[in-house]
Write a protein that holds these residues in place. Structure first.
Motif: not given
Length: 173
Positions: A79-92
């Protein structure tokens, strides 16, 4: 291609993780550092650093085996935010480290596919990562659907300046 098994890693596997992390790192990255990688290995792979990462509920470690031989590890930040993607939407995808002997055999591609499956399980919209701009891994990630979207410079004074550049890459799901 060898039989590949990707197994979850917990604190019970700490020393196994530490061993493969140091072995795989030494196989590929010592040339980056003025001190031959000693500072980074100590900072990233010493017992307490790994223990702290292993108990982080937002991190997931996996051990990578081929024909029951340990050949690498994977670290995901779930759960790691990226740009305009929240932590709920992004995986690193933070690390795929393989030994030199395991490199170039299609294992990395299988690990990326596994990462995609994890991301889908968590209903992520994007997977992102940082890859060294001087590394062949950039081409590998592009072949696996990632695209460059930004740059980043590592702040490590112990690292030779010509190797501090990174590409930020993303894969939309």
């Amino acid at each position: 291609m060898p039989d590949i098994r990707i197994a979850p890693c917990s604190t019970a596997d700490l020393y196994t993780l530490q061993d493969i992390a140091i072995r795989s790192y030494r196989d590929h990255y010592l040339y980056l550092w003025f001190d031959g990688g000693a500072w980074y290995i100590d900072r990233s792979f010493e017992e307490q650093a790994l223990r702290d990462e292993l108990v982080d509920l937002h991190a997931a470690f996996y051990l990578i085996y081929t024909d029951e031989e340990l050949v690498g590890f994977l670290k995901l930040n779930l759960h790691k935010e990226f740009g305009n993607h929240t932590a709920a939407e992004a995986l690193e995808l933070e690390r795929i480290y393989l030994t030199k002997a395991a490199s170039g055999k299609g294992i990395g591609r299988e690990v990326v596919n596994f990462t995609k499956e994890v991301a889908q399980k968590y209903k992520k919209r994007i997977i992102w990562l940082k890859a060294m701009d001087s590394s062949r891994s950039v081409e590998f990630y592009e072949q696996n659907g990632f695209e460059k979207c930004d740059t980043y410079t590592l702040p490590f004074e112990q690292m030779k300046p010509e190797y501090r550049g990174m590409f930020v890459m993303k894969l939309e799901l």
